[in-house]
Design an enzyme around this catalytic site. Structure first.
Site, mmCIF file in Angstrom:
data_model
loop_
_atom_site.group_PDB
_atom_site.id
_atom_site.type_symbol
_atom_site.label_atom_id
_atom_site.label_comp_id
_atom_site.label_asym_id
_atom_site.label_seq_id
_atom_site.Cartn_x
_atom_site.Cartn_y
_atom_site.Cartn_z
ATOM 1 N N ASN A 1 5.637 8.905 9.178
ATOM 2 C CA ASN A 1 4.618 9.899 8.836
ATOM 3 C C ASN A 1 5.161 11.317 8.758
ATOM 4 O O ASN A 1 4.488 12.197 8.260
ATOM 5 C CB ASN A 1 3.489 9.855 9.875
ATOM 6 C CG ASN A 1 2.750 8.527 9.815
ATOM 7 O OD1 ASN A 1 2.242 8.147 8.768
ATOM 8 N ND2 ASN A 1 2.739 7.815 10.914
ATOM 9 N N GLY B 1 -4.176 1.028 15.696
ATOM 10 C CA GLY B 1 -5.320 0.156 15.944
ATOM 11 C C GLY B 1 -4.945 -0.855 17.018
ATOM 12 O O GLY B 1 -3.800 -1.308 17.085
ATOM 13 N N ASP C 1 5.074 2.572 3.787
ATOM 14 C CA ASP C 1 5.677 3.462 4.787
ATOM 15 C C ASP C 1 6.047 2.707 6.062
ATOM 16 O O ASP C 1 6.252 3.312 7.104
ATOM 17 C CB ASP C 1 4.749 4.639 5.094
ATOM 18 C CG ASP C 1 3.418 4.201 5.686
ATOM 19 O OD1 ASP C 1 3.165 2.986 5.767
ATOM 20 O OD2 ASP C 1 2.625 5.089 6.065
ATOM 21 N N LEU D 1 0.836 -1.202 0.000
ATOM 22 C CA LEU D 1 0.000 0.000 0.000
ATOM 23 C C LEU D 1 0.872 1.254 0.000
ATOM 24 O O LEU D 1 1.703 1.439 0.885
ATOM 25 C CB LEU D 1 -0.927 0.013 1.212
ATOM 26 C CG LEU D 1 -1.847 -1.204 1.368
ATOM 27 C CD1 LEU D 1 -2.898 -0.945 2.445
ATOM 28 C CD2 LEU D 1 -2.528 -1.546 0.039
ATOM 29 N N ALA D 2 0.652 2.094 -1.001
ATOM 30 C CA ALA D 2 1.518 3.263 -1.155
ATOM 31 C C ALA D 2 0.760 4.427 -1.782
ATOM 32 O O ALA D 2 1.322 5.229 -2.509
ATOM 33 C CB ALA D 2 2.716 2.898 -2.026
ATOM 34 N N GLY E 1 -1.159 6.715 -0.035
ATOM 35 C CA GLY E 1 -1.384 7.842 0.879
ATOM 36 C C GLY E 1 -0.553 9.063 0.518
ATOM 37 O O GLY E 1 0.481 8.957 -0.127
ATOM 38 N N ASN F 1 52.533 5.997 -10.756
ATOM 39 C CA ASN F 1 52.421 7.056 -9.748
ATOM 40 C C ASN F 1 51.879 8.320 -10.410
ATOM 41 O O ASN F 1 52.437 8.807 -11.401
ATOM 42 C CB ASN F 1 53.791 7.335 -9.149
ATOM 43 C CG ASN F 1 53.677 8.276 -7.961
ATOM 44 O OD1 ASN F 1 53.450 7.852 -6.836
ATOM 45 N ND2 ASN F 1 53.780 9.564 -8.222
ATOM 46 N N ARG G 1 1.914 14.979 6.491
ATOM 47 C CA ARG G 1 2.840 15.505 7.491
ATOM 48 C C ARG G 1 4.302 15.543 7.030
ATOM 49 O O ARG G 1 5.142 16.130 7.691
ATOM 50 C CB ARG G 1 2.703 14.700 8.799
ATOM 51 C CG ARG G 1 1.438 15.083 9.556
ATOM 52 C CD ARG G 1 1.562 14.731 11.008
ATOM 53 N NE ARG G 1 1.341 13.313 11.227
ATOM 54 C CZ ARG G 1 2.011 12.594 12.142
ATOM 55 N NH1 ARG G 1 2.928 13.146 12.889
ATOM 56 N NH2 ARG G 1 1.733 11.328 12.295
ATOM 57 N N TYR H 1 36.609 16.566 -20.437
ATOM 58 C CA TYR H 1 35.373 17.149 -20.983
ATOM 59 C C TYR H 1 35.709 18.364 -21.829
ATOM 60 O O TYR H 1 36.403 19.284 -21.371
ATOM 61 C CB TYR H 1 34.487 17.549 -19.799
ATOM 62 C CG TYR H 1 33.101 18.026 -20.163
ATOM 63 C CD1 TYR H 1 32.317 17.332 -21.071
ATOM 64 C CD2 TYR H 1 32.578 19.167 -19.562
ATOM 65 C CE1 TYR H 1 31.044 17.771 -21.382
ATOM 66 C CE2 TYR H 1 31.304 19.611 -19.863
ATOM 67 C CZ TYR H 1 30.529 18.912 -20.785
ATOM 68 O OH TYR H 1 29.273 19.351 -21.077
HETATM 69 C C1 UD1 Z 1 -3.533 1.695 9.782
HETATM 70 C C2 UD1 Z 1 -4.415 0.651 10.451
HETATM 71 C C3 UD1 Z 1 -4.132 0.631 11.964
HETATM 72 C C4 UD1 Z 1 -2.648 0.358 12.187
HETATM 73 C C5 UD1 Z 1 -1.791 1.367 11.427
HETATM 74 C C6 UD1 Z 1 -0.353 0.959 11.506
HETATM 75 C C7 UD1 Z 1 -6.464 0.541 9.163
HETATM 76 C C8 UD1 Z 1 -7.883 0.907 9.080
HETATM 77 N N1 UD1 Z 1 -5.795 0.974 10.193
HETATM 78 O O1 UD1 Z 1 -3.919 2.951 10.290
HETATM 79 O O2 UD1 Z 1 -4.901 -0.364 12.583
HETATM 80 O O3 UD1 Z 1 -2.367 0.405 13.577
HETATM 81 O O4 UD1 Z 1 -2.163 1.417 10.041
HETATM 82 O O5 UD1 Z 1 0.458 1.944 10.914
HETATM 83 O O6 UD1 Z 1 -5.985 -0.170 8.295
HETATM 84 N N2 UD1 Z 1 -3.254 3.705 2.213
HETATM 85 C C9 UD1 Z 1 -3.618 3.597 0.894
HETATM 86 N N3 UD1 Z 1 -4.871 3.970 0.522
HETATM 87 C C10 UD1 Z 1 -5.773 4.430 1.402
HETATM 88 C C11 UD1 Z 1 -5.387 4.537 2.755
HETATM 89 C C12 UD1 Z 1 -4.144 4.163 3.133
HETATM 90 O O7 UD1 Z 1 -2.809 3.162 0.075
HETATM 91 O O8 UD1 Z 1 -6.879 4.729 0.974
HETATM 92 C C13 UD1 Z 1 -1.909 3.304 2.609
HETATM 93 C C14 UD1 Z 1 -1.075 4.440 3.157
HETATM 94 O O9 UD1 Z 1 -0.330 5.066 2.124
HETATM 95 C C15 UD1 Z 1 -0.172 3.735 4.144
HETATM 96 C C16 UD1 Z 1 -1.040 2.583 4.652
HETATM 97 O O10 UD1 Z 1 -2.011 2.369 3.662
HETATM 98 O O11 UD1 Z 1 0.975 3.182 3.540
HETATM 99 C C17 UD1 Z 1 -1.681 2.854 5.987
HETATM 100 O O12 UD1 Z 1 -2.536 3.967 5.892
HETATM 101 P P1 UD1 Z 1 -2.687 5.025 7.051
HETATM 102 O O13 UD1 Z 1 -3.635 6.044 6.614
HETATM 103 O O14 UD1 Z 1 -1.372 5.448 7.547
HETATM 104 O O15 UD1 Z 1 -3.400 4.104 8.157
HETATM 105 P P2 UD1 Z 1 -3.427 4.369 9.696
HETATM 106 O O16 UD1 Z 1 -4.483 5.342 10.003
HETATM 107 O O17 UD1 Z 1 -2.060 4.656 10.181
HETATM 108 MG MG MG Z 2 -0.203 5.425 9.329
#
Ligand code: UD1
Ligand code: MG
Length: 449
Positions: free
Chosen positions: A226, A140, A105, A8-9, A11, A359, A15, A369
């Site tokens: 973050n 979570g 991340d 997952l990448a 986001g 040497n 911050r 260049y």
């Molecule tokens: C999530 C978890 C939480 C956990 C935490 C650990 C859920 C609902 N919550 O929360 O339980 O403790 O990670 O760090 O899963 N991302 C996407 N698309 C989206 C949303 C997120 O690709 O629509 C990616 C973000 O880029 C990131 C990862 O998923 O790499 C986690 O998303 P983030 O929004 O940081 O989740 P948390 O609120 O931290």
């Molecule tokens: Mg997070």
């Protein structure tokens, strides 16, 4: 059993306050996404799917560079982690086996942990990676019932009692692909964030009579990034870990905390790294080499017994053979320095080859260049390049040849020949004293007047 990675990448990483998407910020000179993808390679995945969203084009380009076989899918709107994983469905069509969800991340999960997650699949249909948090903050919370995981409650949705739990969700999980997508179809967004939570899979699986468990790992493996401060912390964790690996391999680091290592730095046994040395990507240092203080190395290879620095700069394509010496304020780029050759002081050697035991005198410059193109300089074995020689490339200097101090070499020098190209010296007897007397007299006249 086959595995597929979904990373997952998508986001934004608000911050980070950056134009660069969060997952492309570097740790030890590689994007954090690359660290996550490298971690996942421990499972020898059949497919790797990266879910991109924010600045997807940049993420796509970076992904393909890291692993040309990876697939990048687009999550147009970031509607939550559950929704993000669903975007990988088409890319995983026909795939039979386990899906392991990683976060771009959360780059430091170890091979051992991933393997333990896969092993736990023999006793559970869904395996979640958890950790004991020193400061559980907004993670979570994992609600356990003995060995089995009952549910994951997001911080925003948690009661006071649930918030007191310190066993937290890393976000990483493993599950059979068909089961995962079947359950994901049922995930809704009726929660405090209005998002499709991946974490809802736990309760949905249990409702289907499936077994769910959690595997624990050390907290530093689940380090999520973050902010810039988190990035610095992650880099420090990486540096500390890599230093410890080098110690185990028999490398001495003087003032270890001042040595900056890259994600792929290789250093051999009995090498010594002095303080304030920076390693860029792609450096291999063989056994028994000495890298002296304040040197900067990238994309280079240093062989056994070589001595580098202090204050040396080795740029991409610097190939240093055994027992070479590269001294202070010397820059070497795209050049092979053969065994026993020395470039000890204030020189630039670029696009060149230097033969065995040659040497290179102080202040030698390869003029590689011409303003448009780069040209090569070839210097033979056992040659002697006098101080302050300019080698105007393309040019060759033969074996056992010499260049006189201050020579501008524009023509090839054959084996055994001496090249001199500088103005003739003439001495004027007594002229220095006369000149001084004249100037002093002039000054005293001016002071009186
Ligand atoms: C999530 C978890 C939480 C956990 C935490 C650990 C859920 C609902 N919550 O929360 O339980 O403790 O990670 O760090 O899963 N991302 C996407 N698309 C989206 C949303 C997120 O690709 O629509 C990616 C973000 O880029 C990131 C990862 O998923 O790499 C986690 O998303 P983030 O929004 O940081 O989740 P948390 O609120 O931290
Ligand atoms: Mg997070």
């Amino acid at each position: 059993m086959s595995t597929a990675l979904v990373i997952l990448a998508a986001g934004k990483g608000t911050r980070m306050n950056s134009d660069l998407p969060k997952v492309l910020h570097p740790i030890a000179q590689a994007p954090m996404l690359e660290h996550a993808m490298r971690a996942g390679r421990a499972l020898d995945p059949d497919r790797t799917v990266v879910v991109a969203g924010h600045e997807a084009d940049m993420v796509r380009a970076a992904t393909i560079e890291i692993d040309p076989d990876a697939t990048v899918v687009l999550q147009e709107e970031q509607l939550g982690t559950g929704h993000a994983v669903l975007q990988a469905r088409a890319a995983l069509a026909g795939f039979q086996g386990d899906v392991v969800v990683l976060y771009g991340d959360t780059p430091f999960v170890s091979a051992d942990t991933l393997e333990r997650m896969i092993a736990a699949r023999s006793r559970a249909d869904l395996v979640i990676l958890g950790f004991e948090a020193v400061d559980p903050a907004r993670y979570g919370r994992l609600i356990m019932d003995g060995e089995s995981l009952e549910k994951i409650v997001e911080f925003k949705d948690a009661s006071e009692a649930e918030r007191a739990i310190t066993f937290c969700n890393s976000g990483l999980m493993a599950c059979d692909a068909d089961v995962m997508f079947r359950l994901l179809d049922k995930v809704g967004n009726d929660n405090a964030s209005g998002e499709y939570y991946l974490t809802d899979l736990v309760e949905l699986a249990r409702a289907d009579g499936l077994a769910v468990t959690a595997v624990a790992c050390p907290e530093d493996e689940t380090l999520g990034i973050n902010s810039r401060a988190d990035l610095a912390t992650a880099d420090a964790v990486f540096q500390a870990r890599t230093r410890a690996e080098l110690w185990d391999l028999g490398v001495t680091l003087m003032a270890p905390e001042t040595v900056y290592l890259a994600f792929d730095t290789i250093v051999g046994r009995d090498s010594v790294i002095e303080p304030n040395v920076v390693f860029g990507p792609g450096v291999t240092v063989e056994s028994g080499a000495l890298i002296r203080a304040f040197s900067h190395l990238e994309g280079c290879h240093v062989s056994r017994g070589a001595k580098i620095g202090p204050y040396a700069r080795l740029r991409p394509g610097a190939e240093l053979a055994e027992d070479t010496h590269v001294g202070n304020f010397v820059e070497i780029k795209n050049a092979e320095i053969a065994a026993g050759a020395k470039v000890n002081h204030l020189s630039y050697i670029g696009d060149a080859s230097v033969g065995e035991a040659t040497n290179i005198g102080a202040g030698t410059i390869t003029c590689n260049y011409d303003g448009v193109m780069k040209h090569r300089t070839e210097i033979g074995a056992r040659a002697f390049i006098g101080s302050n020689t300019c080698l105007v490339a393309p040019v060759k200097v033969g074996n056992e040849a010499m260049t006189a101090t201050g020579t501008i070499v524009t023509k090839d020098v054959d084996d055994g020949d001496l090249a001199i190209a500088r103005a003739q010296q003439t001495n004027k007897p007594g002229r220095a004293r006369k000149l001084m007397d004249m100037l002093r007299a002039k000054k005293s006249r001016q002071n009186k007047g």
